[in-house]
Motif scaffolding. Sequence first.
Motif, PDB file in Angstrom:
ATOM      1  N   GLN A 193      54.316 -23.274 -12.155  1.00 29.70           N
ATOM      2  CA  GLN A 193      55.562 -24.029 -12.288  1.00 29.70           C
ATOM      3  C   GLN A 193      56.576 -23.614 -11.220  1.00 29.70           C
ATOM      4  OE1 GLN A 193      58.326 -23.420 -15.664  1.00 29.70           O
ATOM      5  NE2 GLN A 193      57.819 -25.542 -16.196  1.00 29.70           N
ATOM      6  N   ARG A 194      56.694 -22.320 -10.966  1.00 32.38           N
ATOM      7  CA  ARG A 194      57.650 -21.856  -9.951  1.00 32.38           C
ATOM      8  C   ARG A 194      57.222 -22.278  -8.552  1.00 32.38           C
ATOM      9  NH1 ARG A 194      59.667 -16.085 -10.416  1.00 32.38           N
ATOM     10  NH2 ARG A 194      60.808 -16.801  -8.592  1.00 32.38           N
ATOM     11  N   LEU A 195      55.933 -22.257  -8.269  1.00 34.29           N
ATOM     12  CA  LEU A 195      55.478 -22.748  -6.964  1.00 34.29           C
ATOM     13  C   LEU A 195      55.858 -24.215  -6.791  1.00 34.29           C
ATOM     14  CD1 LEU A 195      51.943 -21.136  -6.565  1.00 34.29           C
ATOM     15  CD2 LEU A 195      53.914 -20.781  -5.066  1.00 34.29           C
ATOM     16  N   LEU A 196      55.704 -24.978  -7.851  1.00 34.90           N
ATOM     17  CA  LEU A 196      55.994 -26.409  -7.779  1.00 34.90           C
ATOM     18  C   LEU A 196      57.479 -26.718  -7.668  1.00 34.90           C
ATOM     19  CD1 LEU A 196      53.487 -27.757 -10.438  1.00 34.90           C
ATOM     20  CD2 LEU A 196      53.436 -28.235  -7.981  1.00 34.90           C
ATOM     21  N   THR A 197      58.326 -25.896  -8.265  1.00 32.28           N
ATOM     22  CA  THR A 197      59.745 -26.249  -8.357  1.00 32.28           C
ATOM     23  C   THR A 197      60.675 -25.419  -7.480  1.00 32.28           C
ATOM     24  OG1 THR A 197      60.083 -24.791 -10.259  1.00 32.28           O
ATOM     25  CG2 THR A 197      59.500 -27.091 -10.717  1.00 32.28           C
ATOM     26  N   SER A 198      60.247 -24.256  -7.049  1.00 30.93           N
ATOM     27  CA  SER A 198      61.175 -23.344  -6.370  1.00 30.93           C
ATOM     28  C   SER A 198      60.770 -22.962  -4.961  1.00 30.93           C
ATOM     29  CB  SER A 198      61.336 -22.066  -7.201  1.00 30.93           C
ATOM     30  OG  SER A 198      61.791 -22.366  -8.493  1.00 30.93           O
ATOM     31  N   SER A 199      59.695 -23.497  -4.452  1.00 30.04           N
ATOM     32  CA  SER A 199      59.218 -23.111  -3.125  1.00 30.04           C
ATOM     33  C   SER A 199      60.147 -23.632  -2.041  1.00 30.04           C
ATOM     34  CB  SER A 199      57.808 -23.662  -2.877  1.00 30.04           C
ATOM     35  OG  SER A 199      56.896 -23.071  -3.750  1.00 30.04           O
ATOM     36  N   ASP A 200      60.559 -22.729  -1.163  1.00 30.69           N
ATOM     37  CA  ASP A 200      61.349 -23.121   0.002  1.00 30.69           C
ATOM     38  C   ASP A 200      60.488 -23.182   1.247  1.00 30.69           C
ATOM     39  OD1 ASP A 200      63.693 -23.200  -1.485  1.00 30.69           O
ATOM     40  OD2 ASP A 200      64.059 -21.067  -1.172  1.00 30.69           O
ATOM     41  N   GLU A 201      59.334 -22.540   1.183  1.00 34.38           N
ATOM     42  CA  GLU A 201      58.417 -22.488   2.310  1.00 34.38           C
ATOM     43  C   GLU A 201      57.090 -23.082   1.874  1.00 34.38           C
ATOM     44  OE1 GLU A 201      58.079 -18.470   3.645  1.00 34.38           O
ATOM     45  OE2 GLU A 201      60.236 -18.159   3.653  1.00 34.38           O
ATOM     46  N   PHE A 202      56.174 -23.192   2.828  1.00 35.27           N
ATOM     47  CA  PHE A 202      54.879 -23.780   2.521  1.00 35.27           C
ATOM     48  C   PHE A 202      54.059 -22.907   1.581  1.00 35.27           C
ATOM     49  CE2 PHE A 202      50.377 -24.571   3.331  1.00 35.27           C
ATOM     50  CZ  PHE A 202      50.323 -25.915   3.037  1.00 35.27           C
ATOM     51  N   ASP A 203      53.934 -21.634   1.877  1.00 37.84           N
ATOM     52  CA  ASP A 203      53.124 -20.716   1.072  1.00 37.84           C
ATOM     53  C   ASP A 203      53.986 -19.536   0.647  1.00 37.84           C
ATOM     54  OD1 ASP A 203      50.935 -22.305   1.728  1.00 37.84           O
ATOM     55  OD2 ASP A 203      50.165 -20.927   3.228  1.00 37.84           O
TER      56      ASP A 203
END
Length: 125
Positions: free
Chosen positions: A49-59
């Motif tokens: 969920q955090r990867l989907l909603t809070s990512s500012d960069e690609f990885d």
Amino acid sequence: MLNTLAPTYTDSPTGLESPPRLPEPDPDQIRLEKVFAVLSEPLRLTIVQRLLTSSDEFDHTCGWFGFDRPKSTLTHHFKALREAGVITQRQYGMERRSRVRLDDLNERFPGLVELILSWEAAPST
């Protein structure tokens, strides 16, 4: 619900060349029972969920999350997510960076990403 995705999942990828992906199942080999099994762990569901909603960069590396867990524990959770086909990982020097396999999950299991996005952790007792 997909409008809550972080920009990295809605914008076009940058022209930067990335290292190859670590071993993961092909899209047609992602099994629903394996995805459900790994997502039954609340920490793993939080990661996705955090990867989907809070990512500012690609990885992102596992340190980006700020979890108060041993690195070996986090490595285990990320490996389980990758082997189930939920995330992809790339090796950048000594770091493994993760990203949700959004297109593959949407194609294989329509509605699953929306469920992940709408999930809320159970209150602590």
